[in-house]
Design a protein around this motif. Structure first.
Motif, PDB file in Angstrom:
ATOM      1  N   GLY A  38      33.223  35.749  32.606  1.00 29.57           N
ATOM      2  CA  GLY A  38      34.158  35.917  31.506  1.00 29.57           C
ATOM      3  C   GLY A  38      35.461  35.168  31.699  1.00 29.57           C
ATOM      4  O   GLY A  38      36.330  35.204  30.838  1.00 29.57           O
ATOM      5  N   GLY A  39      35.615  34.502  32.861  1.00 23.05           N
ATOM      6  CA  GLY A  39      36.822  33.730  33.131  1.00 23.05           C
ATOM      7  C   GLY A  39      37.809  34.499  33.985  1.00 23.05           C
ATOM      8  O   GLY A  39      38.297  35.554  33.581  1.00 23.05           O
ATOM      9  N   LEU A  40      38.098  33.972  35.174  1.00 24.58           N
ATOM     10  CA  LEU A  40      39.058  34.579  36.094  1.00 24.58           C
ATOM     11  C   LEU A  40      40.172  33.583  36.387  1.00 24.58           C
ATOM     12  O   LEU A  40      40.126  32.433  35.968  1.00 24.58           O
ATOM     13  N   THR A  41      41.194  34.022  37.100  1.00 28.87           N
ATOM     14  CA  THR A  41      42.322  33.165  37.450  1.00 28.87           C
ATOM     15  C   THR A  41      41.827  31.933  38.219  1.00 28.87           C
ATOM     16  O   THR A  41      41.068  32.076  39.185  1.00 28.87           O
ATOM     17  N   PRO A  42      42.254  30.728  37.824  1.00 30.55           N
ATOM     18  CA  PRO A  42      41.822  29.521  38.527  1.00 30.55           C
ATOM     19  C   PRO A  42      42.621  29.298  39.803  1.00 30.55           C
ATOM     20  O   PRO A  42      43.677  29.891  40.007  1.00 30.55           O
ATOM     21  N   CYS A  78      50.362  42.851  41.056  1.00 36.15           N
ATOM     22  CA  CYS A  78      51.155  42.117  42.043  1.00 36.15           C
ATOM     23  C   CYS A  78      50.465  40.804  42.394  1.00 36.15           C
ATOM     24  O   CYS A  78      51.109  39.739  42.443  1.00 36.15           O
ATOM     25  N   ALA A  79      49.158  40.858  42.605  1.00 36.51           N
ATOM     26  CA  ALA A  79      48.404  39.640  42.906  1.00 36.51           C
ATOM     27  C   ALA A  79      48.425  38.683  41.730  1.00 36.51           C
ATOM     28  O   ALA A  79      48.612  37.464  41.890  1.00 36.51           O
ATOM     29  N   LEU A  80      48.261  39.219  40.525  1.00 36.56           N
ATOM     30  CA  LEU A  80      48.247  38.391  39.309  1.00 36.56           C
ATOM     31  C   LEU A  80      49.583  37.680  39.113  1.00 36.56           C
ATOM     32  O   LEU A  80      49.626  36.486  38.790  1.00 36.56           O
TER      33      LEU A  80
END
Length: 259
Positions: A38-42, A78-80
């Protein structure tokens, strides 16, 4: 239909697909990893490499894990936000984000954090919107606009934009003066003209994969004949963005823009 060109945003999860999207005439890239999820952070490395060549804007997905809940813990946020800082520092032109509360309402506090951290770059609210209460769709769009989002990616509360096109048309007719509602999910060459005609959108979103055209194209990665895989998705062929499919979609959009 419109006095403006209808813009195509292409979602990609590889360097090769990003190049194909620009070559085909896309107006913008949504850069992800793991579209099969579904698409995650690149990765920052992928963004930096693409920025060295591409001239069109690149919006980066902010999604720390798979799952359809879009309910994020403090640690995940926090990670995002750390990823967001790094992506912004390395050339991101915008971001794509969405978060919900357990009751499927929009998580306003987390949205505010992301918008504040964007440094003024545009942020799109993604299809987490399609899990919210359809009866409150206009109020939710107003809230997203007031929070500072520039656009909404939606399939009209249905699995595909073709299924939800009537709802998308309602949203676009009501909000397009000061907010972009962008149809996305399952858009192909074969259904694009109808979606554009009914929705009267100014932008749309597609992956433009090899499988989205009329002609079959071989997968863009080599299939190794062995029993070792890195995950369950590896057993399926990997289809990347096809510049010919992108070009066909852009041609249809240009023709519709002149009507």
């Amino acid at each position: 239909m419109s006095t403006h060109d209808i813009k195509l945003e292409v979602c990609v999860d590889s360097i090769r697909s990003a190049f194909a999207a620009e070559d085909g005439g896309a107006s913008r890239i949504e850069l992800c990893s793991a579209l099969g999820e579904g698409g995650l952070t690149p990765s920052v490395g992928t963004l930096k490499t693409i920025k060295e060549t591409l001239t069109i804007p690149i919006y980066c997905m902010l999604r720390p894990r798979r799952g359809t809940d879009f309910v994020y813990s403090d640690e995940e946020m926090c990670a995002l936000l750390t990823d967001m800082d790094l992506l912004r520092e390395n050339g991101a032109d915008g971001f794509v984000f969405g978060s919900l509360n357990p009751d499927r309402s929009i998580n306003v506090d987390q949205c505010r954090h992301v918008l504040l951290a964007s440094g003024g770059l545009p942020v799109t609210f993604h299809r987490a919107f399609d899990l919210t209460d359809q009866k409150s769709m206009d109020e939710n769009v107003d809230m997203l606009r007031e929070l500072g989002f520039r656009r909404l990616l939606s399939s009209g509360f249905r699995p595909t934009a073709a299924d939800g096109v009537d709802c998308l048309a309602q949203l676009i007719a009501k909000h397009q003066r000061d907010f972009i509602v962008m149809p996305g999910a399952g858009i192909k060459v074969s259904n694009l003209e109808e979606i554009l005609t009914v929705s009267r959108c100014l932008e749309f979103h597609a992956s433009a994969l090899d499988t989205a055209g009329e002609d079959y194209v071989a997968p863009t990665t080599t299939r190794m004949e062995c029993d070792v895989t890195m995950g369950k998705q590896d057993v399926d062929p990997y289809y990347g963005t096809n510049s010919i499919v992108v070009r066909k979609m852009v041609t249809i959009a240009k023709a519709m823009s002149s009507r």
